[in-house]
Each structure stands twice: as C-alpha cells, then as structure tokens.
Design an enzyme around this catalytic site. Structure first.
Site, PDB file in Angstrom:
ATOM      1  N   ASP A  95       1.791  -6.905  39.157  1.00 29.02           N
ATOM      2  CA  ASP A  95       1.466  -8.068  39.975  1.00 29.02           C
ATOM      3  C   ASP A  95      -0.029  -8.278  39.866  1.00 29.02           C
ATOM      4  O   ASP A  95      -0.757  -7.425  39.371  1.00 29.02           O
ATOM      5  CB  ASP A  95       1.811  -7.798  41.445  1.00 29.02           C
ATOM      6  CG  ASP A  95       3.301  -7.729  41.685  1.00 29.02           C
ATOM      7  OD1 ASP A  95       4.067  -8.178  40.812  1.00 29.02           O
ATOM      8  OD2 ASP A  95       3.695  -7.220  42.753  1.00 29.02           O
ATOM      9  N   ASP A 133      -3.275  -8.679  42.021  1.00 28.50           N
ATOM     10  CA  ASP A 133      -3.904  -8.593  43.342  1.00 28.50           C
ATOM     11  C   ASP A 133      -5.237  -9.314  43.293  1.00 28.50           C
ATOM     12  O   ASP A 133      -6.065  -9.027  42.425  1.00 28.50           O
ATOM     13  CB  ASP A 133      -4.132  -7.123  43.726  1.00 28.50           C
ATOM     14  CG  ASP A 133      -2.830  -6.402  44.018  1.00 28.50           C
ATOM     15  OD1 ASP A 133      -1.851  -7.080  44.399  1.00 28.50           O
ATOM     16  OD2 ASP A 133      -2.774  -5.169  43.867  1.00 28.50           O
TER      17      ASP A 133
END
Lengths: 214, 97
Positions: A139, A141
């Site tokens: 992912d 961040d």
C-alpha cells in the site's frame, strides 16, 4: 543544525551500534540495518535526549522500537523532502511496484490542492535508502501537513481522487495535536482518533485548540 | 494474514450493531454486534502474524471491563495495543450512545 526530526523522518546512521540500545537488538534488526542503515522516527516523546526510532525488517512482524542519540544522525530526510526530490521518476522499480508508479499522479493531485505531502512506510523507506523495500502488493502510506484545519471539501475531494488510483493510499493528516487518518476524518462522525506522542486519543475536532497548542 | 478467535463469558445482552475505526496502516476496524449465544466471541484478522499472545493480553484486559454478549469482528492493519484498546472502548461508547 536542523530542528528535531519529526515523526516519519528517515535517519541514516553509520552502523547498528549507533543505536543507544544496540546491545539488545535482535539479529533480524542488525541484518536489516546492515542492508540499509536507515531508521524511521517514531511518534513518541524523546527519552533522556534520545530520539525514538523504528527499525524495519523484511517481514511485517519485524518492527523494532529503538532509541538513537541525536549526534548519531548522519542524514535526515522528511517525507516532504522525498516528495520534492521525486526519486520515483528515476526508479527502475516503478514497473514492478505500483505504489512507486502512483507517486507521479499523487504529486500532481497534491499540487492541485496546494498540500505539503510526502511518502512514508515502505515506499518512503525505499526512496530514502535506495534499498528495494516496497513490493508489488505494498500500500502507499502518505502524510499531509495539516497544521490548520483541512477544509472538509478538500478532504472529501482528496479522498475520492485517491480512491480512483490503482493502489490503496493511506493518508495521515499531520495536525497540531497529532495525526488523523484522512479516511476517518472524511467518513466518520466524531470522535476521531488522533495519534499523539503520548498515544492515541479520541477527539471531536482534531484542530480544536490548535492555536493554543501551536 | 492470520486469523485468531477468542471467547469470553458475558453477563448482559448487546442491543445493536456498531462499527468504528478505519481500514488503514496502524489502525483497525471493529464490528460489534449481538452474539448468537450467551458468550462474547472475538474474531481477529490481522496483517501482522505471530502476535497471538499480545492479542490475548489486550482482549483479556478489555473483557475485565466489558461484559456484553457481543460478536466482535476485528480487521487489523498493524495497530498498536494502545490503538486496539482505544477502538474497542470507542465501540462500547458507540453502543451506549
């Protein structure tokens, strides 16, 4: 000299022995620092003048909370500086790592909203250290500076635009009390969780009392 | 991904369903609803493997103060024990609101 490194900043150290608690670190942490001698500033208060830092291993479960003397910092890179450098443009790894490939679109989006932002997590670590850290499944961040209240229209617009990207982007809004997740600020009714140097708190308005605290 | 489940004795019924928290790094979401039986059941799905003992410790602490017969589903994305407890307490508050 520069001010005290803030949460998310990446610090380069000479050697695992530079850590104040070097004698007690696990083998995986020493190996990780030998590969890439960078640590990340944790969200905690200084203790006896030591900077709270985290060591990142290869596995998700490999995260070590450690302490670093300020004079052991050889280099400091904040997420904003990583964004300004645009290191992803010259990274050959963008083809394999969608989270790196998405940064150009995010930079454009953030410019449009005039937000000061930067990558954290595995992507930030990779951009600072040059060591392959993010994976095809990582992912993204991100942090966004929000010293003053982020207008709700901006928050909602930003959240919707990020949701259209091919990677999951997790944004923390860094406000005067601490960090609030953009997803929570956008979607949830109060209270929202603020991550502070003294631990998480629930507050109705993450920018309330900001003037007094600043 | 790791799945963990825990059961605790309960004393009172839970009236409704609440949802707190967010899907995001270092955070978790908590879905709390009435249990199908008289006990409390917790099902944890976590992105960080190998911390079953820490989960048990945090949940043991939570259930010293909460006695509802709830089915609690936790989706964890690497939250600290402090964040886990805060979200569980937020769910209990939401239940009372």
């Amino acid at each position: 000299m520069r001010p005290e490194p803030a949460t998310h900043a990446l610090l380069r150290i000479a050697h695992p022995r530079a850590l104040a608690d070097a004698g007690t670190i696990p083998a995986w942490a020493a190996a990780a620092l030998a590969r890439a001698p960078w640590v990340v500033v944790r969200r905690a208060r200084r203790r006896d003048g030591l900077i709270p830092v985290g060591v990142r291993g290869l596995k998700r479960a490999e995260r070590l909370a450690a302490w670093l003397p300020a004079d052991a910092v050889l280099e400091c890179l904040t997420p904003s500086e990583l964004a300004a450098r645009g290191g992803w443009r010259s990274s050959a790894r963008a083809a394999q790592v969608p989270a790196l490939a998405a940064l150009e679109a995010i930079a454009k989006l953030m410019r449009g909203y005039e937000l000061d932002w930067g990558p954290c997590g595995s992507v930030g670590f990779e951009l600072a250290s040059g060591a392959a850290t993010a994976t095809g499944k990582s992912d993204l961040d991100l942090m966004v500076e929000a010293r003053a209240a982020l207008p709700r229209t901006v928050a909602v617009g930003l959240y919707a635009a990020l949701a259209r990207l091919p990677v999951r982007a997790d944004v923390l809004l860094e406000g005067p009390l601490g960090a609030v997740a953009l997803a929570e600020y956008t979607a949830a009714r109060p209270p929202v969780m603020v991550r502070t140097a003294d631990g998480p708190r629930l507050v109705d308005d993450p920018w309330d009392g900001a003037a007094a605290a600043a | 991904m790791e799945r963990l489940s825990f059961t605790y004795p309960a004393r009172e019924a839970v009236a409704r369903r609440v949802h707190v928290g967010v899907v995001g790094s270092g955070d978790l979401e908590v879905l709390l609803e009435p249990s199908a039986d008289e006990d409390a059941h917790v099902a944890v799905t976590t992105s960080v493997e190998g911390f079953a003992t820490v989960w048990k410790h945090v949940l043991d602490r939570f259930f010293t103060r909460f006695e509802g017969a709830a089915a609690i589903e936790i989706n964890d994305f690497g939250a600290t024990p402090g964040v886990v407890l805060l979200r569980l307490e937020q769910a209990v508050e939401a239940l009372r609101a």
